[in-house]
Design a protein around this motif. Structure first.
Motif, mmCIF file in Angstrom:
data_model
loop_
_atom_site.group_PDB
_atom_site.id
_atom_site.type_symbol
_atom_site.label_atom_id
_atom_site.label_comp_id
_atom_site.label_asym_id
_atom_site.label_seq_id
_atom_site.Cartn_x
_atom_site.Cartn_y
_atom_site.Cartn_z
ATOM 1 N N LYS A 32 0.826 -1.209 0.000
ATOM 2 C CA LYS A 32 0.000 0.000 0.000
ATOM 3 C C LYS A 32 0.863 1.263 0.000
ATOM 4 O O LYS A 32 0.464 2.290 -0.535
ATOM 5 N N GLU A 33 2.032 1.192 0.595
ATOM 6 C CA GLU A 33 2.913 2.356 0.692
ATOM 7 C C GLU A 33 3.710 2.635 -0.578
ATOM 8 O O GLU A 33 4.316 3.693 -0.700
ATOM 9 N N TRP A 34 3.729 1.687 -1.508
ATOM 10 C CA TRP A 34 4.643 1.806 -2.642
ATOM 11 C C TRP A 34 4.301 2.997 -3.528
ATOM 12 O O TRP A 34 3.206 3.111 -4.067
ATOM 13 N N ASN A 35 5.251 3.891 -3.657
ATOM 14 C CA ASN A 35 5.189 5.014 -4.579
ATOM 15 C C ASN A 35 6.623 5.506 -4.758
ATOM 16 O O ASN A 35 7.555 4.930 -4.199
ATOM 17 N N PHE A 36 6.793 6.548 -5.523
ATOM 18 C CA PHE A 36 8.148 7.030 -5.799
ATOM 19 C C PHE A 36 8.878 7.443 -4.525
ATOM 20 O O PHE A 36 10.057 7.129 -4.346
ATOM 21 N N LEU A 37 8.184 8.102 -3.617
ATOM 22 C CA LEU A 37 8.814 8.539 -2.376
ATOM 23 C C LEU A 37 9.259 7.354 -1.530
ATOM 24 O O LEU A 37 10.348 7.359 -0.960
ATOM 25 N N PHE A 38 8.436 6.303 -1.470
ATOM 26 C CA PHE A 38 8.818 5.108 -0.724
ATOM 27 C C PHE A 38 10.025 4.449 -1.378
ATOM 28 O O PHE A 38 10.935 3.985 -0.689
ATOM 29 N N GLU A 39 10.056 4.410 -2.706
ATOM 30 C CA GLU A 39 11.189 3.824 -3.426
ATOM 31 C C GLU A 39 12.481 4.562 -3.079
ATOM 32 O O GLU A 39 13.498 3.936 -2.792
ATOM 33 N N VAL A 40 12.429 5.881 -3.082
ATOM 34 C CA VAL A 40 13.615 6.678 -2.740
ATOM 35 C C VAL A 40 14.013 6.439 -1.289
ATOM 36 O O VAL A 40 15.197 6.259 -0.978
ATOM 37 N N SER A 41 13.036 6.406 -0.399
ATOM 38 C CA SER A 41 13.326 6.167 1.019
ATOM 39 C C SER A 41 13.936 4.789 1.229
ATOM 40 O O SER A 41 14.880 4.632 2.010
ATOM 41 N N LEU A 42 13.427 3.792 0.528
ATOM 42 C CA LEU A 42 13.970 2.443 0.632
ATOM 43 C C LEU A 42 15.405 2.404 0.115
ATOM 44 O O LEU A 42 16.289 1.806 0.737
ATOM 45 N N ALA A 43 15.656 3.048 -0.998
ATOM 46 C CA ALA A 43 17.019 3.094 -1.549
ATOM 47 C C ALA A 43 17.975 3.757 -0.568
ATOM 48 O O ALA A 43 19.101 3.278 -0.366
ATOM 49 N N MET A 44 17.528 4.839 0.069
ATOM 50 C CA MET A 44 18.384 5.533 1.029
ATOM 51 C C MET A 44 18.647 4.671 2.261
ATOM 52 O O MET A 44 19.768 4.621 2.771
ATOM 53 N N MET A 45 17.629 3.948 2.744
ATOM 54 C CA MET A 45 17.800 3.066 3.890
ATOM 55 C C MET A 45 18.782 1.952 3.568
ATOM 56 O O MET A 45 19.666 1.635 4.358
ATOM 57 N N THR A 55 19.872 1.308 -7.628
ATOM 58 C CA THR A 55 19.517 2.047 -8.831
ATOM 59 C C THR A 55 18.052 1.795 -9.204
ATOM 60 O O THR A 55 17.456 0.810 -8.741
ATOM 61 N N PRO A 56 17.484 2.631 -10.038
ATOM 62 C CA PRO A 56 16.131 2.358 -10.530
ATOM 63 C C PRO A 56 16.037 0.992 -11.225
ATOM 64 O O PRO A 56 15.013 0.325 -11.154
ATOM 65 N N GLU A 57 17.122 0.570 -11.864
ATOM 66 C CA GLU A 57 17.136 -0.738 -12.527
ATOM 67 C C GLU A 57 17.007 -1.874 -11.517
ATOM 68 O O GLU A 57 16.433 -2.911 -11.821
ATOM 69 N N ASP A 58 17.575 -1.688 -10.323
ATOM 70 C CA ASP A 58 17.443 -2.712 -9.290
ATOM 71 C C ASP A 58 15.971 -2.917 -8.933
ATOM 72 O O ASP A 58 15.525 -4.046 -8.757
ATOM 73 N N PHE A 59 15.231 -1.824 -8.852
ATOM 74 C CA PHE A 59 13.806 -1.940 -8.573
ATOM 75 C C PHE A 59 13.057 -2.480 -9.788
ATOM 76 O O PHE A 59 12.146 -3.292 -9.638
ATOM 77 N N SER A 60 13.426 -2.057 -10.971
ATOM 78 C CA SER A 60 12.748 -2.522 -12.184
ATOM 79 C C SER A 60 12.929 -4.012 -12.419
ATOM 80 O O SER A 60 12.041 -4.677 -12.954
ATOM 81 N N ASN A 61 14.085 -4.539 -12.028
ATOM 82 C CA ASN A 61 14.420 -5.933 -12.325
ATOM 83 C C ASN A 61 14.147 -6.896 -11.189
ATOM 84 O O ASN A 61 14.582 -8.051 -11.243
ATOM 85 N N THR A 62 13.443 -6.441 -10.158
ATOM 86 C CA THR A 62 13.090 -7.311 -9.047
ATOM 87 C C THR A 62 11.610 -7.141 -8.728
ATOM 88 O O THR A 62 11.031 -6.096 -9.003
ATOM 89 N N ALA A 63 11.030 -8.179 -8.147
ATOM 90 C CA ALA A 63 9.605 -8.123 -7.794
ATOM 91 C C ALA A 63 9.378 -8.394 -6.306
ATOM 92 O O ALA A 63 8.513 -7.782 -5.703
ATOM 93 N N THR A 64 10.164 -9.300 -5.730
ATOM 94 C CA THR A 64 9.963 -9.667 -4.327
ATOM 95 C C THR A 64 11.084 -9.094 -3.465
ATOM 96 O O THR A 64 12.143 -8.714 -3.970
ATOM 97 N N LEU A 65 10.847 -9.090 -2.171
ATOM 98 C CA LEU A 65 11.888 -8.632 -1.253
ATOM 99 C C LEU A 65 13.122 -9.527 -1.356
ATOM 100 O O LEU A 65 14.252 -9.043 -1.294
ATOM 101 N N ASP A 66 12.902 -10.834 -1.538
ATOM 102 C CA ASP A 66 14.037 -11.743 -1.689
ATOM 103 C C ASP A 66 14.860 -11.389 -2.921
ATOM 104 O O ASP A 66 16.092 -11.356 -2.856
ATOM 105 N N GLU A 67 14.215 -11.122 -4.038
ATOM 106 C CA GLU A 67 14.937 -10.762 -5.263
ATOM 107 C C GLU A 67 15.732 -9.473 -5.068
ATOM 108 O O GLU A 67 16.879 -9.376 -5.514
ATOM 109 N N LEU A 68 15.127 -8.502 -4.399
ATOM 110 C CA LEU A 68 15.831 -7.244 -4.142
ATOM 111 C C LEU A 68 17.027 -7.484 -3.230
ATOM 112 O O LEU A 68 18.118 -6.985 -3.486
#
Length: 81
Positions: A32-45, A55-68
């Motif tokens: 429910k939280e997923w949006n651009f701001l959450f993506e940036v916050s997750l990358a920073m964490m 990178t944005p490609e890391d998010f584009s090329n993964t779907a699950t938390l395990d894949e990430l």
């Protein structure tokens, strides 16, 4: 296991999703939280906790938390999984 810590770190960022429902198989872009701001916050964490550049490609090329985790964090930790 480090992957469980990873899932817990992501869970700590949630405010609308039941944190106990997160598993490595969670499709994180469906949260429910997923949006651009959450993506940036997750990358920073992840950069702060694991000293990796996400990178944005890391998010584009993964779907699950395990894949990430496997793509971004496991190589840094020396995991071969």
């Amino acid at each position: 296991m480090e992957e469980n810590r990873f899932v817990q770190l992501v869970a700590g960022m949630l405010y609308r999703t039941n944190r106990d429902s997160l598993t490595p198989d969670t499709r994180y872009k469906g949260l429910k939280e997923w949006n651009f701001l959450f993506e940036v916050s997750l990358a920073m964490m992840l950069e702060e906790e694991y000293h990796v550049k996400v990178t944005p490609e890391d998010f584009s090329n993964t779907a699950t938390l395990d894949e990430l985790f496997q793509r971004v964090c496991a190589p840094r930790l020396g995991h071969k999984d």
